[in-house]
Motif scaffolding. Structure first.
Motif, PDB file in Angstrom:
ATOM      1  N   GLU A   1       0.616  -1.239  -0.075  1.00 46.55           N
ATOM      2  CA  GLU A   1       0.005  -0.210  -0.088  1.00 46.55           C
ATOM      3  C   GLU A   1       0.878   1.373  -0.042  1.00 46.55           C
ATOM      4  OE1 GLU A   1      -2.391  -0.595   3.466  1.00 46.55           O
ATOM      5  OE2 GLU A   1      -3.724  -2.024   2.442  1.00 46.55           O
ATOM      6  N   LYS A   2       2.109   1.084   0.292  1.00 44.70           N
ATOM      7  CA  LYS A   2       3.123   2.305   0.710  1.00 44.70           C
ATOM      8  C   LYS A   2       4.085   2.150  -0.455  1.00 44.70           C
ATOM      9  CE  LYS A   2       2.248   4.310   4.591  1.00 44.70           C
ATOM     10  NZ  LYS A   2       1.763   5.746   4.933  1.00 44.70           N
ATOM     11  N   GLY A   3       3.830   1.293  -1.499  1.00 44.24           N
ATOM     12  CA  GLY A   3       4.591   1.258  -2.693  1.00 44.24           C
ATOM     13  C   GLY A   3       6.060   1.083  -2.535  1.00 44.24           C
ATOM     14  N   VAL A   4       6.533   0.140  -1.503  1.00 42.59           N
ATOM     15  CA  VAL A   4       7.797  -0.004  -1.234  1.00 42.59           C
ATOM     16  C   VAL A   4       8.660  -0.590  -2.488  1.00 42.59           C
ATOM     17  CG1 VAL A   4       7.646  -0.550   1.153  1.00 42.59           C
ATOM     18  CG2 VAL A   4       7.479  -2.512  -0.739  1.00 42.59           C
ATOM     19  N   LYS A   5       9.741  -0.212  -2.566  1.00 38.15           N
ATOM     20  CA  LYS A   5      10.661  -0.766  -3.757  1.00 38.15           C
ATOM     21  C   LYS A   5      11.774  -1.611  -3.299  1.00 38.15           C
ATOM     22  CE  LYS A   5       8.592   2.353  -6.525  1.00 38.15           C
ATOM     23  NZ  LYS A   5       7.579   2.581  -5.619  1.00 38.15           N
ATOM     24  N   MET A   6      11.670  -2.220  -2.090  1.00 38.69           N
ATOM     25  CA  MET A   6      12.730  -3.301  -1.608  1.00 38.69           C
ATOM     26  C   MET A   6      11.925  -3.917  -0.640  1.00 38.69           C
ATOM     27  SD  MET A   6      15.765  -1.139  -0.072  1.00 38.69           S
ATOM     28  CE  MET A   6      15.526  -0.059   1.279  1.00 38.69           C
ATOM     29  N   VAL A   7      12.219  -5.287  -0.691  1.00 41.55           N
ATOM     30  CA  VAL A   7      11.881  -6.195   0.373  1.00 41.55           C
ATOM     31  C   VAL A   7      13.184  -6.959   1.064  1.00 41.55           C
ATOM     32  CG1 VAL A   7       9.478  -6.457  -0.473  1.00 41.55           C
ATOM     33  CG2 VAL A   7      11.259  -8.090  -1.344  1.00 41.55           C
TER      34      VAL A   7
ATOM     35  N   GLY B   1      19.163 -10.102   3.889  1.00 41.71           N
ATOM     36  CA  GLY B   1      18.949 -10.088   2.400  1.00 41.71           C
ATOM     37  C   GLY B   1      18.165  -9.241   1.927  1.00 41.71           C
ATOM     38  N   ILE B   2      18.212  -8.843   0.561  1.00 44.09           N
ATOM     39  CA  ILE B   2      17.550  -7.824   0.248  1.00 44.09           C
ATOM     40  C   ILE B   2      16.965  -8.007  -1.411  1.00 44.09           C
ATOM     41  CG2 ILE B   2      19.297  -6.207  -0.592  1.00 44.09           C
ATOM     42  CD1 ILE B   2      17.474  -3.804   0.504  1.00 44.09           C
ATOM     43  N   GLN B   3      15.924  -7.516  -1.886  1.00 47.54           N
ATOM     44  CA  GLN B   3      15.743  -7.643  -3.206  1.00 47.54           C
ATOM     45  C   GLN B   3      14.712  -6.295  -3.664  1.00 47.54           C
ATOM     46  OE1 GLN B   3      14.299 -11.403  -4.603  1.00 47.54           O
ATOM     47  NE2 GLN B   3      13.678 -10.735  -6.778  1.00 47.54           N
ATOM     48  N   THR B   4      14.974  -5.866  -4.858  1.00 53.63           N
ATOM     49  CA  THR B   4      14.265  -4.455  -5.208  1.00 53.63           C
ATOM     50  C   THR B   4      12.979  -5.111  -5.868  1.00 53.63           C
ATOM     51  OG1 THR B   4      15.317  -4.581  -7.276  1.00 53.63           O
ATOM     52  CG2 THR B   4      16.215  -3.189  -5.694  1.00 53.63           C
ATOM     53  N   VAL B   5      11.949  -4.303  -5.932  1.00 58.57           N
ATOM     54  CA  VAL B   5      10.583  -4.543  -6.297  1.00 58.57           C
ATOM     55  C   VAL B   5      10.208  -3.170  -6.822  1.00 58.57           C
ATOM     56  CG1 VAL B   5      10.183  -6.522  -4.756  1.00 58.57           C
ATOM     57  CG2 VAL B   5       9.484  -4.148  -4.180  1.00 58.57           C
ATOM     58  N   ASN B   6       8.905  -3.264  -7.826  1.00 58.28           N
ATOM     59  CA  ASN B   6       8.398  -2.079  -8.021  1.00 58.28           C
ATOM     60  C   ASN B   6       6.868  -2.059  -8.277  1.00 58.28           C
ATOM     61  OD1 ASN B   6       7.602  -3.658 -10.519  1.00 58.28           O
ATOM     62  ND2 ASN B   6       9.822  -3.307 -11.726  1.00 58.28           N
ATOM     63  N   HIS B   7       6.291  -1.136  -9.044  1.00 57.40           N
ATOM     64  CA  HIS B   7       4.882  -1.130  -8.983  1.00 57.40           C
ATOM     65  C   HIS B   7       4.267  -2.180  -9.689  1.00 57.40           C
ATOM     66  CE1 HIS B   7       6.497   0.255 -12.991  1.00 57.40           C
ATOM     67  NE2 HIS B   7       5.510  -0.053 -13.402  1.00 57.40           N
ATOM     68  N   ALA B   8       4.875  -2.995 -10.224  1.00 60.66           N
ATOM     69  CA  ALA B   8       4.272  -4.139 -10.975  1.00 60.66           C
ATOM     70  C   ALA B   8       4.226  -5.405 -10.189  1.00 60.66           C
ATOM     71  CB  ALA B   8       4.983  -4.714 -12.149  1.00 60.66           C
ATOM     72  N   HIS B   9       4.647  -5.374  -8.854  1.00 59.46           N
ATOM     73  CA  HIS B   9       4.395  -6.379  -7.956  1.00 59.46           C
ATOM     74  C   HIS B   9       3.276  -6.082  -7.110  1.00 59.46           C
ATOM     75  CE1 HIS B   9       8.799  -6.437  -9.239  1.00 59.46           C
ATOM     76  NE2 HIS B   9       8.795  -7.783  -9.111  1.00 59.46           N
ATOM     77  N   TYR B  10       2.500  -7.041  -6.928  1.00 59.62           N
ATOM     78  CA  TYR B  10       1.629  -6.973  -5.937  1.00 59.62           C
ATOM     79  C   TYR B  10       1.801  -7.724  -4.514  1.00 59.62           C
ATOM     80  CZ  TYR B  10      -1.393  -5.257 -10.065  1.00 59.62           C
ATOM     81  OH  TYR B  10      -1.634  -4.682 -11.125  1.00 59.62           O
ATOM     82  N   ALA B  11       0.574  -7.474  -3.571  1.00 56.22           N
ATOM     83  CA  ALA B  11       1.056  -8.129  -2.383  1.00 56.22           C
ATOM     84  C   ALA B  11       1.530  -9.360  -2.254  1.00 56.22           C
ATOM     85  CB  ALA B  11      -0.139  -7.732  -1.327  1.00 56.22           C
ATOM     86  N   GLU B  12       0.812 -10.159  -3.073  1.00 55.56           N
ATOM     87  CA  GLU B  12       1.175 -11.538  -2.939  1.00 55.56           C
ATOM     88  C   GLU B  12       2.518 -11.869  -3.571  1.00 55.56           C
ATOM     89  OE1 GLU B  12      -1.862 -11.020  -6.640  1.00 55.56           O
ATOM     90  OE2 GLU B  12      -1.512 -10.150  -4.362  1.00 55.56           O
ATOM     91  N   ASP B  13       3.012 -10.969  -4.635  1.00 51.49           N
ATOM     92  CA  ASP B  13       4.328 -10.995  -5.103  1.00 51.49           C
ATOM     93  C   ASP B  13       5.281 -10.681  -3.979  1.00 51.49           C
ATOM     94  OD1 ASP B  13       3.228 -11.852  -7.634  1.00 51.49           O
ATOM     95  OD2 ASP B  13       2.913  -9.464  -7.972  1.00 51.49           O
ATOM     96  N   LEU B  14       4.988  -9.434  -3.195  1.00 49.76           N
ATOM     97  CA  LEU B  14       5.873  -9.422  -2.129  1.00 49.76           C
ATOM     98  C   LEU B  14       6.146 -10.468  -1.032  1.00 49.76           C
ATOM     99  CD1 LEU B  14       4.976  -5.449  -1.427  1.00 49.76           C
ATOM    100  CD2 LEU B  14       6.459  -6.479  -3.143  1.00 49.76           C
TER     101      LEU B  14
END
Length: 288
Positions: free
Chosen positions: A213-219, A239-252
């Protein structure tokens, strides 16, 4: 290519003074021990010195008792705390888990295939859901339900199992319970926890949904030793990985779980290989 011979592992820490490296390496040479790997670190903030050595005895009659007897006087001059670990020592490990199975599955796979040199002797859970997985691996599974009213009683049962199975390390593989202060003290330095690492921090229920919901760019994920500061114990691995706007909650969630299992594996591996030193609230971690 020849398989690597399993080495002995020497670890030590002491105040930072002149001669710390020399006292160890000189003794190794005099005793006929070939140093195969060495890491050391001198912390100018804490004033402490840390060293880890893998070595191969060159004499067939090598004895850890003789090593200890002869090195003790030299170590005493430096107020050095040290430990010798035999080749292929497999520490007995208890895994605690709730309902999520990704970290447990990963640890059991790496245990079964020899990627982790551990002996998983018992699995403890506050839910019955993962008992079949434990049975498939032939590992005893104890379902110990817990409520706020029964917390201390349940933790007493956990302690009894830890002692019954001569446990050297406890791994909280997504065990979704906060340990009591007395339990944290009991497990000090020998319990590793894993949890998500999100920026900014999202506490409470459905953290990944909050993050989306906050639009994070890394998990990410953090593995650390357990202490009485919730999720703030000395860190071993992250550990860390970048994500973007195309990733939904289930992807995160899926990416987060992947990072959690790998990060926990790395932390457990470093611990059992004696690569981690506690340094106050921080850690010194020597890579492999």
């Amino acid at each position: 290519m020849k398989a690597k011979i399993a080495p002995w592992i020497f670890t030590a820490s002491c105040p930072s003074i002149i001669g710390t490296v020399d006292v160890v390496t000189r003794y190794m040479a005099e005793a006929g021990n070939y140093i195969d790997e060495i890491h050391s670190f001198d912390d100018r903030e804490s004033g402490l010195f840390f060293i880890r050595i893998e070595f191969l005895p060159q004499h067939d009659d090598f004895s850890d008792a003789v090593f200890s007897e002869h090195f003790a006087d030299r170590a005493a001059e430096f107020d050095m705390e040290w430990q010798l670990t035999a080749p292929n020592h497999s520490p007995k490990v208890a895994i605690m888990v709730s309902k999520y199975d990704h970290c447990l599955n990963d640890l059991l796979y790496r245990f079964r295939t020899g990627q982790l040199n551990i002996d998983v002797t018992v699995i403890i859970s506050n839910h019955p859901d993962l008992e079949e997985l434990a049975k498939w691996h032939g590992i005893p599974y104890y379902h110990l339900p817990i409520t706020a009213e029964t917390k201390l009683e349940q933790e007493a049962q956990v302690r009894a199992l830890i002692e019954q199975y001569d446990t050297e390390l406890v791994v909280l593989a997504r065990y979704m319970q906060v340990l009591s202060p007395s339990m944290c003290e009991y497990l000090d330095g020998r319990a590793i926890n894993i949890h998500h690492s999100l920026l900014p921090g999202f506490k409470g229920a459905r953290p990944y949904h909050q993050a989306w919901e906050k639009g994070v760019k890394m998990v990410g994920a953090t593995a650390h030793y357990v202490n009485n500061d919730l999720d703030e114990g000395p860190i071993i691995s992250q550990g860390i990985q970048t994500v973007n706007h195309a990733h939904y909650a289930e992807d995160l969630i899926a990416k987060g779980q992947d990072i959690e299992r790998v990060t926990l594996f790395n932390a457990v591996k470093c611990h059992v290989e004696k690569r981690v030193f506690l340094n106050g609230k921080r850690t010194v971690v020597f890579g492999g």
